[in-house]
Design a protein around this motif. Structure first.
Motif, PDB file in Angstrom:
ATOM      1  N   GLY A  69       0.833  -1.136   0.088  1.00 40.00           N
ATOM      2  CA  GLY A  69      -0.033   0.087  -0.149  1.00 40.00           C
ATOM      3  C   GLY A  69       0.683   1.186   0.099  1.00 40.00           C
ATOM      4  N   THR A  70       1.952   1.333   0.920  1.00 39.05           N
ATOM      5  CA  THR A  70       2.817   2.436   0.897  1.00 39.05           C
ATOM      6  C   THR A  70       3.668   2.504  -0.454  1.00 39.05           C
ATOM      7  OG1 THR A  70       4.355   1.294   2.102  1.00 39.05           O
ATOM      8  CG2 THR A  70       3.025   2.598   3.307  1.00 39.05           C
ATOM      9  N   VAL A  73       1.141   4.142  -3.208  1.00 39.36           N
ATOM     10  CA  VAL A  73       1.088   5.475  -2.532  1.00 39.36           C
ATOM     11  C   VAL A  73       2.354   6.604  -3.004  1.00 39.36           C
ATOM     12  CG1 VAL A  73       0.957   7.391  -0.859  1.00 39.36           C
ATOM     13  CG2 VAL A  73      -0.596   5.375  -0.911  1.00 39.36           C
ATOM     14  N   TRP A  74       3.394   5.815  -2.880  1.00 36.12           N
ATOM     15  CA  TRP A  74       4.791   6.299  -3.351  1.00 36.12           C
ATOM     16  C   TRP A  74       4.886   6.641  -4.700  1.00 36.12           C
ATOM     17  CZ3 TRP A  74       8.994   4.383  -6.206  1.00 36.12           C
ATOM     18  CH2 TRP A  74      10.093   5.195  -6.163  1.00 36.12           C
ATOM     19  N   LEU A  76       2.233   6.589  -6.756  1.00 36.79           N
ATOM     20  CA  LEU A  76       1.197   7.679  -7.082  1.00 36.79           C
ATOM     21  C   LEU A  76       1.817   9.119  -7.260  1.00 36.79           C
ATOM     22  CD1 LEU A  76      -2.182   6.333  -5.987  1.00 36.79           C
ATOM     23  CD2 LEU A  76      -1.650   6.823  -8.578  1.00 36.79           C
ATOM     24  N   PHE A  77       2.229   9.490  -5.955  1.00 38.53           N
ATOM     25  CA  PHE A  77       2.662  10.571  -5.453  1.00 38.53           C
ATOM     26  C   PHE A  77       4.231  11.059  -6.171  1.00 38.53           C
ATOM     27  CE2 PHE A  77      -0.330  10.385  -1.806  1.00 38.53           C
ATOM     28  CZ  PHE A  77      -1.489  10.919  -2.669  1.00 38.53           C
ATOM     29  N   LEU A  84      -2.699  14.883  -4.144  1.00 34.07           N
ATOM     30  CA  LEU A  84      -3.678  14.308  -3.014  1.00 34.07           C
ATOM     31  C   LEU A  84      -5.226  14.837  -3.328  1.00 34.07           C
ATOM     32  CD1 LEU A  84      -3.874  12.919  -0.455  1.00 34.07           C
ATOM     33  CD2 LEU A  84      -3.508  14.806   0.742  1.00 34.07           C
ATOM     34  N   LEU A  87      -6.708  12.589  -5.831  1.00 32.46           N
ATOM     35  CA  LEU A  87      -6.914  11.281  -5.605  1.00 32.46           C
ATOM     36  C   LEU A  87      -8.129  11.144  -4.648  1.00 32.46           C
ATOM     37  CD1 LEU A  87      -5.675   8.439  -5.334  1.00 32.46           C
ATOM     38  CD2 LEU A  87      -4.603   9.152  -3.199  1.00 32.46           C
TER      39      LEU A  87
END
Length: 160
Positions: A69-70, A73-74, A76-77, A84, A87
């Motif tokens: 999951g992290t 997120v990493w 994506l960002f 954010l 999202l």
């Protein structure tokens, strides 16, 4: 001096009982197997709970889920330069679409529509928050007006 050195190193020659030697051997043995000479295990230092289990990979499914999951997120960002706010908007639009489809399809599949809880906020609480927010915004605007008009020269020069 030799006696003090023996006590520091744990080789006390005055005690000859085998029980005390076994205790000393166990104490030395546990210190050998612990990293950096710690006295407490890492699990106890981390709190002996679920977070410690996750950090030490004792529950591999949860730990791998958090890691993946992290990582997502990493990616994506950082790599895709996703924001954010975008999202959050996409997640809310997607969940709204799912709820719409579920509520409309529930008549065709003979299931109950989703139960969405109604949130009731007391009017007094909302008015107090709005009043406090209004007061703080007015204070900030008054400070900005003083700086912009040149009444507070020191702040004006600091901001400029």
């Amino acid at each position: 001096m030799d006696r003090i050195a023996e006590k520091i190193h744990g080789h006390d020659s005055s005690s000859s009982s085998s029980d005390s030697d076994d205790d000393k051997f166990d104490a030395v043995k546990t210190k050998i197997f612990r990293l950096f000479g710690r006295e407490k295990p890492v699990h106890r230092v981390l709190g002996c709970g679920k977070p410690a289990d996750v950090l030490l990979w004792r529950n591999k499914k949860i730990s791998s889920g958090i890691l993946s999951g992290t990582t997502i997120v990493w990616v994506l960002f950082e790599l895709l330069e996703y924001h954010l706010v975008a999202l959050l908007c996409h997640i809310s639009i997607f969940s709204l679409g799912i709820l719409f489809l579920w509520s409309n399809a529930s008549t065709f599949i003979n299931k109950s529509p989703p139960e969405i809880a109604e949130i009731v906020l007391p009017e007094k609480c909302v008015l107090e928050v709005a009043s406090a927010l209004r007061i703080e915004i007015n204070r900030a605007l008054a400070v900005l007006r003083d700086i912009a008009s040149g009444r507070d020269v020191k702040k004006f020069l600091t901001v400029s």
